[in-house]
Design a protein around this motif. Structure first.
Motif, PDB file in Angstrom:
ATOM      1  N   ALA A  72       9.742   0.787   6.262  1.00 15.07           N
ATOM      2  CA  ALA A  72       9.647   1.836   5.308  1.00 15.07           C
ATOM      3  C   ALA A  72       9.018   1.231   3.992  1.00 15.07           C
ATOM      4  O   ALA A  72       8.984   0.201   3.658  1.00 15.07           O
ATOM      5  CB  ALA A  72      10.993   2.101   4.836  1.00 15.07           C
ATOM      6  N   TRP A  73       8.617   2.418   3.428  1.00 16.36           N
ATOM      7  CA  TRP A  73       7.836   1.969   2.070  1.00 16.36           C
ATOM      8  C   TRP A  73       8.618   2.927   1.270  1.00 16.36           C
ATOM      9  O   TRP A  73       9.037   4.082   1.585  1.00 16.36           O
ATOM     10  CB  TRP A  73       6.235   2.324   2.132  1.00 16.36           C
ATOM     11  CG  TRP A  73       5.492   1.197   2.629  1.00 16.36           C
ATOM     12  CD1 TRP A  73       5.132   0.953   4.028  1.00 16.36           C
ATOM     13  CD2 TRP A  73       4.799   0.171   2.007  1.00 16.36           C
ATOM     14  NE1 TRP A  73       4.330  -0.264   4.313  1.00 16.36           N
ATOM     15  CE2 TRP A  73       4.358  -0.837   2.900  1.00 16.36           C
ATOM     16  CE3 TRP A  73       5.000  -0.250   0.465  1.00 16.36           C
ATOM     17  CZ2 TRP A  73       3.575  -1.598   2.542  1.00 16.36           C
ATOM     18  CZ3 TRP A  73       4.200  -1.128   0.301  1.00 16.36           C
ATOM     19  CH2 TRP A  73       3.578  -2.206   1.072  1.00 16.36           C
ATOM     20  N   TYR A  74       8.505   2.650  -0.081  1.00 17.70           N
ATOM     21  CA  TYR A  74       9.126   3.421  -1.115  1.00 17.70           C
ATOM     22  C   TYR A  74       8.160   3.707  -2.269  1.00 17.70           C
ATOM     23  O   TYR A  74       7.571   2.821  -2.625  1.00 17.70           O
ATOM     24  CB  TYR A  74      10.588   2.769  -1.610  1.00 17.70           C
ATOM     25  CG  TYR A  74      11.382   2.774  -0.601  1.00 17.70           C
ATOM     26  CD1 TYR A  74      12.389   3.807  -0.553  1.00 17.70           C
ATOM     27  CD2 TYR A  74      11.789   1.685   0.325  1.00 17.70           C
ATOM     28  CE1 TYR A  74      13.353   3.737   0.368  1.00 17.70           C
ATOM     29  CE2 TYR A  74      12.503   1.731   1.219  1.00 17.70           C
ATOM     30  CZ  TYR A  74      13.656   2.865   1.283  1.00 17.70           C
ATOM     31  OH  TYR A  74      14.594   2.542   2.216  1.00 17.70           O
ATOM     32  N   LYS A  75       8.000   4.868  -2.708  1.00 20.44           N
ATOM     33  CA  LYS A  75       7.423   5.145  -4.032  1.00 20.44           C
ATOM     34  C   LYS A  75       8.682   5.576  -5.163  1.00 20.44           C
ATOM     35  O   LYS A  75       9.143   6.579  -4.878  1.00 20.44           O
ATOM     36  CB  LYS A  75       6.483   6.248  -3.758  1.00 20.44           C
ATOM     37  CG  LYS A  75       5.534   6.754  -5.160  1.00 20.44           C
ATOM     38  CD  LYS A  75       4.785   7.706  -5.008  1.00 20.44           C
ATOM     39  CE  LYS A  75       4.145   8.303  -6.327  1.00 20.44           C
ATOM     40  NZ  LYS A  75       3.299   9.602  -6.415  1.00 20.44           N
ATOM     41  N   ASP A  76       8.811   4.840  -5.881  1.00 22.59           N
ATOM     42  CA  ASP A  76       9.950   4.804  -6.814  1.00 22.59           C
ATOM     43  C   ASP A  76      11.265   4.804  -5.732  1.00 22.59           C
ATOM     44  O   ASP A  76      11.212   3.921  -5.254  1.00 22.59           O
ATOM     45  CB  ASP A  76       9.852   6.166  -7.669  1.00 22.59           C
ATOM     46  CG  ASP A  76       8.650   6.015  -8.554  1.00 22.59           C
ATOM     47  OD1 ASP A  76       8.397   4.824  -8.984  1.00 22.59           O
ATOM     48  OD2 ASP A  76       8.141   7.043  -9.103  1.00 22.59           O
ATOM     49  N   ASP A  77      11.838   5.952  -5.897  1.00 21.56           N
ATOM     50  CA  ASP A  77      13.038   5.889  -4.961  1.00 21.56           C
ATOM     51  C   ASP A  77      12.877   6.917  -3.648  1.00 21.56           C
ATOM     52  O   ASP A  77      13.920   7.185  -3.098  1.00 21.56           O
ATOM     53  CB  ASP A  77      14.336   6.623  -5.921  1.00 21.56           C
ATOM     54  CG  ASP A  77      14.838   5.453  -6.700  1.00 21.56           C
ATOM     55  OD1 ASP A  77      14.553   4.284  -6.389  1.00 21.56           O
ATOM     56  OD2 ASP A  77      15.217   6.053  -7.903  1.00 21.56           O
ATOM     57  N   SER A  78      11.685   7.476  -3.366  1.00 21.19           N
ATOM     58  CA  SER A  78      11.165   8.183  -2.504  1.00 21.19           C
ATOM     59  C   SER A  78      10.590   7.398  -1.404  1.00 21.19           C
ATOM     60  O   SER A  78       9.946   6.463  -1.488  1.00 21.19           O
ATOM     61  CB  SER A  78      10.280   9.253  -2.718  1.00 21.19           C
ATOM     62  OG  SER A  78      10.701  10.043  -3.826  1.00 21.19           O
ATOM     63  N   MET A  79      11.431   7.688  -0.110  1.00 23.57           N
ATOM     64  CA  MET A  79      10.671   6.912   1.161  1.00 23.57           C
ATOM     65  C   MET A  79       9.454   7.530   1.759  1.00 23.57           C
ATOM     66  O   MET A  79       9.505   8.902   1.824  1.00 23.57           O
ATOM     67  CB  MET A  79      11.818   6.935   2.118  1.00 23.57           C
ATOM     68  CG  MET A  79      11.789   5.963   3.247  1.00 23.57           C
ATOM     69  SD  MET A  79      13.014   5.999   4.751  1.00 23.57           S
ATOM     70  CE  MET A  79      14.182   5.225   3.691  1.00 23.57           C
ATOM     71  N   ALA A 111       3.741   4.545 -11.026  1.00 19.32           N
ATOM     72  CA  ALA A 111       4.808   4.598  -9.818  1.00 19.32           C
ATOM     73  C   ALA A 111       5.068   3.122  -9.459  1.00 19.32           C
ATOM     74  O   ALA A 111       4.017   1.986  -9.403  1.00 19.32           O
ATOM     75  CB  ALA A 111       4.152   5.312  -8.712  1.00 19.32           C
ATOM     76  N   ARG A 112       6.118   2.907  -8.761  1.00 21.67           N
ATOM     77  CA  ARG A 112       6.521   1.672  -8.454  1.00 21.67           C
ATOM     78  C   ARG A 112       6.579   1.762  -7.060  1.00 21.67           C
ATOM     79  O   ARG A 112       7.591   2.541  -6.609  1.00 21.67           O
ATOM     80  CB  ARG A 112       7.987   1.027  -9.207  1.00 21.67           C
ATOM     81  CG  ARG A 112       7.698   1.045 -10.819  1.00 21.67           C
ATOM     82  CD  ARG A 112       9.167   0.934 -11.561  1.00 21.67           C
ATOM     83  NE  ARG A 112       9.788  -0.217 -11.086  1.00 21.67           N
ATOM     84  CZ  ARG A 112       9.970  -1.364 -11.565  1.00 21.67           C
ATOM     85  NH1 ARG A 112       8.847  -1.348 -12.815  1.00 21.67           N
ATOM     86  NH2 ARG A 112      10.382  -2.494 -11.277  1.00 21.67           N
ATOM     87  N   PHE A 113       5.933   0.818  -6.225  1.00 20.41           N
ATOM     88  CA  PHE A 113       6.044   0.667  -4.681  1.00 20.41           C
ATOM     89  C   PHE A 113       6.849  -0.573  -4.407  1.00 20.41           C
ATOM     90  O   PHE A 113       6.789  -1.727  -4.807  1.00 20.41           O
ATOM     91  CB  PHE A 113       4.560   0.808  -4.291  1.00 20.41           C
ATOM     92  CG  PHE A 113       3.665   2.058  -4.529  1.00 20.41           C
ATOM     93  CD1 PHE A 113       3.943   3.111  -3.642  1.00 20.41           C
ATOM     94  CD2 PHE A 113       3.072   2.083  -5.964  1.00 20.41           C
ATOM     95  CE1 PHE A 113       3.149   4.223  -4.027  1.00 20.41           C
ATOM     96  CE2 PHE A 113       2.415   3.137  -6.071  1.00 20.41           C
ATOM     97  CZ  PHE A 113       2.409   4.250  -5.175  1.00 20.41           C
ATOM     98  N   SER A 114       7.433  -0.099  -3.209  1.00 17.54           N
ATOM     99  CA  SER A 114       8.290  -1.392  -2.554  1.00 17.54           C
ATOM    100  C   SER A 114       8.176  -1.244  -1.028  1.00 17.54           C
ATOM    101  O   SER A 114       8.064  -0.241  -0.675  1.00 17.54           O
ATOM    102  CB  SER A 114       9.611  -1.640  -3.393  1.00 17.54           C
ATOM    103  OG  SER A 114      10.301  -0.379  -2.950  1.00 17.54           O
ATOM    104  N   CYS A 115       8.430  -2.098  -0.366  1.00 21.31           N
ATOM    105  CA  CYS A 115       8.525  -2.012   1.063  1.00 21.31           C
ATOM    106  C   CYS A 115      10.023  -2.599   1.495  1.00 21.31           C
ATOM    107  O   CYS A 115      10.511  -3.571   0.919  1.00 21.31           O
ATOM    108  CB  CYS A 115       7.336  -2.941   1.840  1.00 21.31           C
ATOM    109  SG  CYS A 115       7.425  -4.660   1.311  1.00 21.31           S
ATOM    110  N   SER A 116      10.366  -2.113   2.593  1.00 20.27           N
ATOM    111  CA  SER A 116      11.866  -2.745   3.046  1.00 20.27           C
ATOM    112  C   SER A 116      11.486  -2.907   4.677  1.00 20.27           C
ATOM    113  O   SER A 116      10.733  -2.609   5.550  1.00 20.27           O
ATOM    114  CB  SER A 116      12.470  -1.489   3.425  1.00 20.27           C
ATOM    115  OG  SER A 116      13.763  -1.654   4.035  1.00 20.27           O
ATOM    116  N   THR A 117      11.893  -4.274   4.991  1.00 18.56           N
ATOM    117  CA  THR A 117      11.769  -5.028   5.978  1.00 18.56           C
ATOM    118  C   THR A 117      13.028  -5.101   6.946  1.00 18.56           C
ATOM    119  O   THR A 117      14.098  -5.137   6.434  1.00 18.56           O
ATOM    120  CB  THR A 117      11.261  -6.336   5.921  1.00 18.56           C
ATOM    121  OG1 THR A 117      12.168  -7.021   5.158  1.00 18.56           O
ATOM    122  CG2 THR A 117       9.780  -6.323   5.021  1.00 18.56           C
TER     123      THR A 117
END
Length: 1916
Positions: A162-169, A200-206
């Protein structure tokens, strides 16, 4: 050829034989292990392997080198079902040979062996890792690509989910790449970058695929810059030169470009050496920055490129795409049956990419070395790697064959079975050569295997044995054995000399023959039998056997009939058994041969043997013309150039007779045969064989006829049309000889004659062997003219041109897409169609045709290169515009629909129906129904939670914690099917569940929720209240310290963990200790003890090894589980004595007075401390019971060997060695014995010379005091008195006669002459010193004298004793015996022999004393005295008990009377009460106490002792019966034991008290109340916790527990209910159901009920009145009896100790030596009486029919927000404090508010038969548990944790079935506790006349209060 013909002739018989056989078949894998097995060390893995076959195959595992795989504890375990299990393991246990090896599964049965593909195992050791997002600076309007970077160490096992933009998936969307955010693998594409994207703050989930562990990267921003000025294009995507993808997977190639102006990105693919632009297809999606290929095929391999171009230039980046596919193999035929001697061909078909080498195996053994190789014997050849040819097949070739293909990643295998059909005979058993005499019977036996079964023929000297001609003495038989072998025997009765000869058994079937020959020799004269002429074939070898008999034979000679020897030109030589071998027979060799046989004795016999030579036919080679074409004529001639006539000819085609349909004419003459072909055709092609035969042999020759035929059509190509993306098949099938070669060509350019061969780039084209060309996915550039051309070099080639049309139906790249719009904003819906024009478009909305006459809607269409674009424009969106828009496209070749889901977004409504579904310790699961989403998909929900604090007032939501939950992470579910429910308005509502985390255990929270969509957030819901559950403590106890308390003891202290880490109510601690000595591990040597009470912070460990380092850890536990373990504390126990004796004690004599002793130290683990040295104890083992009995000595030494000097000569010594430390002496070793060397003996003790007559003197003497060896003889010397230098000597041999060996008569002496006498003794070392010289003269008047000597004699009681009295004199004197001055007369135990000796038959104490013998004659008198001492065995001793522990018993005793001989040792006997065999321990004589160790806990032992000396073993002492400390397991409070929810129970088994004996076995069963059958949940060793899951909600269950320790077994039953799904409790269990099937209560008649009830009421009233008015300690002892029971009361002045008890601080000590304390834990039966309690008697209506007496007390309810009652006076507070001990404290904080407790006892100790009305409601405790305790009919026994040596304190093993029914609820209902455990009476109120039930109740309560003090001391 001949074999083929024979096979045809015997085909029917072979088939019939095969049909009757039971066919086995080889193993075939059903489930094969994977090529790669990757797993985490925290999870482990299992590799399956199964196979079928008949008989069922055996499964085993092997390494690749063939070595078998064995079981490795805790790492690897081969299972019985064929699986190989790899267990989870700690990182330090990783082994490369286990966790990084390659394995194979092997399946085998009696048919063959197959091996699986190689399984490469990779165990991944868990390691910490972090993920992060990497991005670059990106310009506005370009594409930004963010990558989720995973460390290389775990990259292969971690995927981005998954990828997240702020708290949105942002979820992956491979079907729609047209959005602004596109997720592809580990990349996020952000198209048309906007300036606001920079904020915006982007993060990834593994997710780790091996452990399911999830990690999320820290949020990252990327920089967005404005385009300033112009710049040439540049590609910002990192260059990937090569990309490998597995077939069937998806591939995404990125190409982000920047520049000003913005460059255009074009995707290209190389085709025929030229890059062409990529067009979208069904599988290929093309966008500016992304090329996606779905379901990749090998045809997609090749070079791909992206080109970014603008007016300022261009940039190109290439990537080579490699498509790999899984390896597979097939072997044909899978079953092949080949006759013996035939040829087998196995073909292996492999596929996949890349392909590696192919290997062949036969039954698991490699065949050949690789490509075009052969086996060692050349019969097995590998041709081209994919074919295996086996020639001359043998029996050993049968079995399982496999072909293996492998590459660097994986391997694959296929198997096939080769069975033997018809096989040539093979001899399995044969007879041997033997020589016999005439007369006996002889049986010769042979057996052979083969298919069809062979038949036997017996021969004698090469001639068939005709049994009829040999008479009735011969018999031949044969039969088929069970294993399929043919067995034949030749029986001869009464053999004769002429029966001798060379016997042969020949086994023959259709495929060959096998012969065995051996000679049977019969003794007799030589004889040569007459045989018929022997025929030989010219050119071949022949063996002539001489048909002789007789034995023995010295020689056999051959000569021609004319008397001449064999000429030299005859190629012959002598063979075995006197045979004549002619290697190559010629015609000149024909004639008569004479065989002459000569016997060993010279006898001869001879006979002529006629040899006839036949010549075989010889065929002249022939061949057919090599240029024969259809329609021509041909002939071939087969002629014989030599051979005997007549000759017979026959012809065969391809091994069979020539069919008449071929119209081939055969013409022949005497020595030739012709075949005539008048009109040849392709049917005549084949192998033609000419067979010529005569009387000598049959020969053949084969030639091949090839008829050449030009190509002809079988399936002529035709024009074809297909749809784009469909399968294109072009058929072109021809025939001809040789087979034509087919080539496909395609038109090049526009000219019709310009055709070029097709080049198979990327594997798009598939050319089949039948000429068909296929394209799996046709595209537009496949359209055009194709030519099929067939040519075989004969005639004109065939060719045909066809046209292929590729039609493209109307289609869309994607089937649907989502479009969103804000309300009142315009929107344009675009529909791009691909296909051939003309295309028609139609729009619908929610399946309704659009009304385009309104001002808000309009459409437009425009043609594109690939089809048509249609647009629908909505000028101002409204709510009704939401829905499904369908764009339908139709052309002549098809139609397609494209759906556009339009959502007009607005603010959502808040959720409703917020509920708490499940509560955990740190989380709560909420459920709610979704409100109106504003026609916009909800992004998620925001959950607020804030802790509740009554003192702080309302909830402060501004400080609340917010948890954002995305809609995709929610778990949909609940009782609603499909997660949807129907509302009153027939609308569907979705229900969600979410887990709120981050809560603290054992706290209350207010929780509310709001919905969020892309537009706005909704309002919050009304809050709900959540109270979290307990969980295990999160911190270990602090400040763990250890102090030594004595040898084998450690005192442990600690501090409780911080209160905020308790996570509930802290119940106690678990202390674990383990040995740190080398080789000891915590797993096998650790032990634990449980300490109850949070304030109990010390413990004394006993029973430890001395001078040993121990590690101690501790963890705290609450009602849920135990917390983390503390850091270990290390301490060493005090030094003790060595626990084992030195090893290897050995001794060796050095001299007559010296011995060498050596030994090894005791085992290191049993030193008990630092060994200071050793003591050597040595004791002489004297043979006689003398005055100086065995006296032992001790020598100290610091080394492990010593020399002991000054010992007795030639004496056997008992030697023992012990080690000692500063603490004392250790155990002695077992004695070893050594004897010192011999030496010369000492002088004889005494000597006498007595005159017997005038010339005779008797010399007597006593043996030497120290023989120093074995005395061989004595030497008696004498001489005349005064004469020096000359003496006479006489030798007296020692022959065993004790008396005659010690006397000698010296004769021929002169009367009245004085003589001197002396004696010496001689041993093996020489002659010893002589006695002193005595003088005596011969005298005819010899006075009476006694030659014997006075002695002191020690003898055991009961032995026989002979006292000699040899009297001499002249005249002979008469002997007389006196005992204690009393003349001895004849008695039963005395006898005076004729020689005058006294024989005592059986010595006893009355026989002791002095025995005097006197001799008297006329001339004198003499006497001697024997002092006889009777030695007794030791007397009995008395055993005393010093102390006991859980595993030891120490006893002591006083040394008994030794009976006159020192005690040599003790024998200690002990056993348990149930054992039949006594355990025996030998003890040293100086020991007077002993500790029995390693005993069973809580067990009664019987002990006795016996002393022994040199006489015998003494009387055994009386048996001492005592018990080790401990009792059976005891149940805890139910609320501590069971925690339940709607689907499971958690049993905290660690709360059970082990009674001082560790619980060894556990059995837990459960069932629904009302069910008959129990379900076993656990059975085996004790565990801390057990979870019973998958239970039914809102049901009552019955649990049954059986816990066993050394002291016995406890059975307990428990009623537990599961909660409702919403967490609510269910109604109490009906008592009739709870007691159904239980123990029936004993009833009391109605006449007894009323008096008993009246007595109860009266007693209760008197008791209350006395306590209130008098308030004396005497009456208050009912509740505080420990202050008046004995001298162990607490002093009221000792305020400090009482304060410790009040605060729950327990005191700890080691085991008491003599204490009468009893640890009767009745805490689960009696509750503390609250000071606010009121008492009342049960009403008449509440009385049970069982005649029970009920005592009620009730606590008053109190609201939560009110203060407690007023403080009591000081003396009353003191009264409360005096009886507190935290383990047994039950005040108003322990009992639920508004709780009623009812205590009942039954008159007969059974369960109550009824219930009181006050117990009308049974309430559950917080854990939802209800106990039942059942007693056996046996009388109750006392539970005790402490035992003393008093007889009343002996604990025996028991099976204790406790039974309590407890049901308490904190909701205001009444509670009831049933108790049925009668105890002994109470002496403090014995002056009050009370009923027995009340007496028992009062006594139990007094015991409980007495125990409160004593339970504060815990014994470990």
């Amino acid at each position: 050829m001949e074999n083929a013909i024979n096979h045809v002739n015997h085909q029917s018989s072979s088939f019939q034989w095969r049909f009757c056989q039971c066919q086995d078949h080889g193993p075939v894998f059903l489930q094969e292990p994977p090529s790669r097995l990757v797993f985490s060390n925290s999870t482990g893995a299992s590799a399956p392997c199964s196979a079928h076959g008949f008989p069922p195959p055996t499964i085993s595992w092997h390494l690749t080198d063939g070595s078998p795989v064995s079981s490795i504890p805790n790492l690897r375990l081969p299972m019985d079902n064929g699986s190989l299990v790899f267990l989870g393991f700690p990182a330090q246990d990783y082994r490369q040979d286990v966790h990084g090896a390659a394995y194979r599964c092997r399946a085998a049965n009696n048919v063959g062996v197959v091996l699986s593909r190689e399984m490469h195992v990779t165990a991944v050791v868990w390691q910490e890792y972090n993920v992060q997002v990497s991005g670059t600076r990106t310009s506005v309007s370009s594409t930004a690509i963010l990558s989720c970077v995973v460390p290389p160490a775990v990259k292969d096992y971690v995927i981005v989910n998954a990828w997240y933009k702020d708290d949105s998936m942002l979820l992956p969307g491979p079907s729609d790449t047209g959005g602004r955010f596109v997720v592809t693998g580990n990349q996020l594409h952000i198209r048309n970058v906007r300036p606001e994207d920079a904020s915006a703050r982007f993060s990834c989930s593994t997710e780790n695929m091996l452990t399911s562990e999830r990690r999320r990267s820290p949020p990252t921003k990327f920089q967005v810059i404005e385009n300033i000025g112009t710049s040439s294009p540049r590609i910002t995507t990192p260059h990937v030169p090569e990309l490998t993808v597995k077939r069937g997977g998806d591939v995404h190639m990125s190409c982000a470009a920047e520049g000003n102006p913005t460059p255009t990105v074009t995707w290209l693919r190389e085709s025929e050496g030229v890059f062409r632009e990529v067009q979208p297809t069904l599988r290929t999606s093309v966008s500016s920055d992304l090329l996606s290929i779905r379901r990749v095929e090998p045809s997609d391999s090749g070079r791909w490129a992206c080109r970014a171009e603008s007016a300022l230039g261009e940039r190109t980046q290439e990537t080579r795409l490699l498509v790999s596919s899984h390896l597979s193999a097939q072997l044909h035929p899978q079953l092949q049956i080949v006759n013996s001697g035939g040829t087998a061909v196995l073909n292996c078909t492999v596929s996949g990419d890349p392909l590696g080498p192919v290997q062949w195996l036969h039954d698991g053994i490699p065949v050949g070395d690789g490509l075009d190789s052969a086996s060692s014997d050349g019969r097995a050849r590998v041709q081209g790697a994919l074919s295996l040819v086996l020639t001359s097949v043998r029996r050993t070739d049968a079995g399982m064959y496999q072909c293996f293909v492998r590459n660097e990643v994986e391997s694959a295998q296929a198997s096939a079975e080769l069975r033997l059909g018809d096989t040539a005979p093979e001899l399995q058993y044969t007879f041997i050569e033997q020589a016999l005499r005439s007369g006996p019977a002889v049986s010769l036996r042979c057996s052979a295997s083969g298919a069809p079964p062979p038949r036997f023929q017996w021969l004698l000297d090469g001639q068939p044995l005709m049994t009829m001609s040999r008479g009735l003495r011969y018999q031949i038989g044969q039969y088929l054995s069970k294993n399929g072998d043919m067995v034949s025997h030749l029986n001869m009765s009464s053999v004769r000399s002429e029966d001798g000869g060379l016997y042969s058994c020949k086994a023959t079937n259709s495929l060959g023959e096998m012969t065995h020959t051996a000679r049977l020799n019969i003794y007799g004269p030589p004889y040569v039998r007459s045989i018929s002429p022997i025929r030989a074939v010219a050119g071949r070898e022949i063996v002539l056997y001489c048909p002789y008999s007789g034995y023995p034979i010295s020689s056999v000679k051959w000569e021609r009939s004319n008397g001449n020897s064999i000429p030299a030109n005859v190629n012959s030589h002598s063979g075995p058994e006197g045979s004549l071998i002619i290697s190559r027979v010629e015609s000149s060799h024909a004639g008569a041969y004479i065989c002459t046989v000569t016997a060993a004795e010279g006898q001869q016999a001879k006979r002529d043997i006629q040899l006839i030579v036949n010549n075989p036919p010889e065929i002249e080679p022939f061949s057919f013309s090599g240029n024969l074409q259809e329609g021509r004529r041909a002939q071939v001639s087969c002629s014989v150039t030599s051979g005997d006539m007549p000759v017979y000819f026959s012809w065969y085609k391809d091994g069979l007779s020539i069919p008449a349909s071929l119209q081939v004419e055969e013409r022949g003459a005497e020595f030739f045969s012709n075949l005539v072909f008048k009109d040849v055709s392709s049917r005549h092609s084949g192998l033609y064989t000419c067979v010529a035969s005569n009387s000598a042999a049959k020969v053949n020759f084969t030639a091949e006829l090839i008829v050449k035929v030009p190509p002809k059509w079988i399936n002529e190509p035709q024009d074809t049309a297909t749809l784009a993306g469909g399968v294109l098949s072009l058929h072109c099938k021809t025939r001809g000889s040789p087979p034509p070669q087919i080539i496909w060509l395609k038109q090049q350019g526009q000219m019709g004659s310009d055709f070029v061969p097709l080049v198979n780039l990327g594997g798009r084209f598939k050319f089949m062997s039948n000429g068909t060309m296929m394209v799996e996915s046709a595209s537009s550039y496949d359209e055009g003219q194709y030519m099929c051309k067939a040519d075989n070099g004969i005639g004109t080639p065939l060719s045909k041109v066809i046209y292929v049309s590729v039609n493209e139906p109307a289609r869309f790249e994607s089937s649907s897409k989502n479009v969103t719009a804000r309300r009142n904003e315009p929107i344009t819906l675009v529909c791009d169609v691909i296909g051939d024009n003309p295309i028609q478009i139609q729009w619908t909305h929610n399946l309704n045709r659009l009304d385009l006459n309104t001002y808000r809607l309009s459409t437009s269409e425009v043609k594109t290169d690939s089809g048509l674009r249609s647009q629908l424009f909505i000028s101002r969106t409204d709510r009704q515009d939401s829905g499904v828009y369908k764009c339908q496209a139709v052309n002549a070749f098809g139609h397609s629909d494209h759906l556009i889901y339009l959502s007009v977004q607005e603010k959502p409504d808040p959720p409703h129906s917020l509920l708490v579904l499940e509560v955990g310790s740190r989380s709560a699961r909420l459920g709610w129904a979704q409100g109106f989403d504003g026609n916009s998909p909800l992004l998620g929900y925001a959950v607020q939670h804030s802790p509740l604090n009554i003192l702080q007032g309302p909830v402060h939501w501004d400080e609340a914690v917010v948890q954002n939950i995305s809609i995709h992470s929610l778990i949909k579910g609940g009782p609603i099917k499909n997660n949807m429910i129907s509302t009153s308005s027939n609308e569907l509502t979705t229900e969600y569940e979410a887990l709120v985390s981050g809560l603290q255990p054992h706290n209350s929270y207010a929780v509310r929720i709001q919905a969020i969509n892309q537009i706005e957030q909704s309002e919050y819901t009304e809050p709900v209240i959540v109270k979290t559950q307990e969980e295990a403590p999160s911190e270990p106890p602090h400040n763990l310290q250890i102090q030594t308390a004595g040898p084998g003891e450690l005192h442990v202290t600690w501090q409780a963990p911080p209160r905020e880490s308790w996570n509930g109510d802290l119940l106690g601690y678990t202390v674990t200790w383990y040995e740190l000595s080398p080789g000891a591990g915590i797993t096998n040597t650790s032990r634990s003890a449980t300490v109850n009470g949070w304030s109990s912070t010390e413990l004394t460990l006993t029973g430890l090894k001395k001078f040993t380092r121990y590690g101690v850890v501790i963890k705290a536990f609450n009602g849920v589980a135990a917390g983390p373990t503390s850091a270990p504390a290390i301490a060493t126990t005090q030094e003790g004595v060595p626990e084992a004796a030195p090893l290897g004690v050995a001794c060796m004599p050095l001299s007559p007075v010296g011995i060498k002793v050596s030994w090894r130290p005791p085992p290191a683990a049993q030193h008990g401390g630092l060994i200071q040295g050793y003591k050597v104890l040595y004791t002489p083992q004297l043979r006689d019971l003398g005055e100086h009995d065995n006296i032992g000595e001790v020598k100290r030494i610091s080394t492990t060997e010593t020399y002991i000097h000054g010992l007795h000569k030639y004496t056997n010594y008992s030697i023992q060695v012990l080690a000692y430390t500063n603490a004392g002496d250790g155990k002695r070793s077992f004695p070893v014995f050594c004897t010192t060397n011999e030496d010369t003996p000492s002088p004889p003790q005494k000597i006498k010379a007595l005159a017997m007559t005038g010339d005779l003197i008797l010399v007597s003497w006593m043996p030497p005091l120290s023989p120093n060896g074995v005395i061989s003889h004595y030497t008696v010397y004498h001489r005349e008195a005064g004469r020096i230098g000359k003496h006479s000597s006489h030798t007296v041999s020692v022959d065993g006669n004790k008396h005659s060996d010690l006397m000698f008569e010296v004769r021929n002496l002169a009367e009245h002459q004085l003589y001197e006498f002396w004696v010496s003794a001689t041993s093996g070392s020489g002659e010893g010193e002589p006695t002193s010289i005595i003088t005596q003269g011969a005298n005819v008047r010899a006075p009476g004298r006694i030659a014997s000597f006075s002695q002191v004699i020690r003898k055991p009681v009961g032995s026989q004793l002979l006292l000699t009295c040899h009297a001499v004199g002249n005249p002979p004197p008469r002997a007389r015996w006196l005992h204690r001055s009393t003349t001895i007369t004849h008695a039963s135990h005395y006898q005076v022999t004729s020689e005058g000796n006294l024989n005592i038959h059986k010595l006893d104490t009355t026989s002791s004393g002095n025995f005097t013998c006197s001799a008297l004659n006329l001339f004198g008198e003499d006497s001697i005295t024997y002092t006889v001492i009777a030695i007794l065995p030791p007397s009995s001793t008395t055993l005393g008990l010093q102390f006991t522990t859980a595993s030891t018993i120490k006893i002591h005793w006083q040394p008994p009377n030794d009976g006159g001989s020192p005690i040599l040792g003790y024998t200690l006997f002990y056993k348990t009460e149930t054992e039949t065999t006594w355990q025996v321990i030998e003890l040293s004589p100086e020991v007077n106490s002993y500790i029995l160790e390693s005993l069973q806990c809580g067990t009664l032992y019987m002990i006795k002792l016996q002393a022994h000396n040199r006489v015998a073993a003494g009387t055994i002492s009386e048996i001492l019966s005592t018990s080790t400390r401990g009792s059976v397991p005891r149940s805890p409070k139910p609320s501590e034991f069971v925690v339940s929810n709607s689907t499971s129970f958690k049993l905290n088994l660690y709360t059970w008290r082990d009674g001082g004996c560790p619980i060894s076995k556990l059995k837990v069963e459960y069932r629904l109340v009302g069910e008959l059958h129990w379900i076993v949940a656990a059975e085996g060793p004790m565990i801390d916790n057990l979870v019973l899951s998958q239970l039914i909600a809102a049901q009552w269950y019955q649990l049954r527990l059986v816990l066993t320790n050394d002291a016995g077994t406890t059975n307990a039953e428990l009623h537990v209910d599961t909660t409702k799904e919403n967490g609510g409790r269910i109604p109490p269990l009906d008592p009739s159901i709870a007691l159904a099937g239980g123990v029936q209560a004993n009833g009391i008649g109605g006449s007894v009920l009323l008096p008993v009830a009246s007595a109860v009421l009266l007693l209760a009233a008197l008791f209350l009145l006395g306590c209130i008015l008098i308030r004396t300690r005497r009456l208050r002892c009912l509740f505080h009896s420990r202050y008046s029971r004995d001298d162990r009361k607490l002093s009221e002045s000792n305020e400090l100790e009482r304060e410790k008890l009040r605060e729950g601080q327990k005191l700890y000590s080691s085991s008491s030596i003599n204490g009468n304390e009893k640890s009767n834990d009745d805490s689960s039966e009696l509750y503390e009486i609250s000071p606010y309690a009121t008492f009342g008697a049960a009403t008449a209506g509440a009385r049970s029919s069982g005649g029970e007496h009920a005592l009620h007390f009730r606590t008053f309810g109190m609201p939560d927000n009110e203060a407690g009652p007023a403080r009591l006076p000081t003396n009353h507070r003191k009264h409360r404090r005096l009886h507190r001990c935290d383990t047994f404290e039950y005040d108003e904080s322990t009992l639920s508010k508004a709780m009623t407790v009812e205590m009942r006892t039954n008159h007969f100790g059974g369960l109550p038969s009824g219930r009181s009305s006050s117990a009308g409601k049974s309430l559950r405790s917080s854990g939802g548990a209800a106990w039942e305790r059942r007693k056996h009919r046996d009388p109750p026994t006392t539970d005790s944790d402490d035992n003393s040596d008093s007889p009343g304190n002996t604990t025996t093993k028991e099976t204790f079935n406790s039974s309590i029914y407890l049901n308490s609820r904190g909701d205001g209902d009444s509670n009831s506790t049933r108790v049925s455990s009668p105890r002994t009476g109470c002496d403090t109120i014995s002056n009050i006349a009370v009923p027995p039930d009340i007496t028992i109740l009062i006594d139990k309560y007094q015991q409980k209060k007495e125990q409160e003090r004593r339970e504060c001391t815990i014994h470990v």
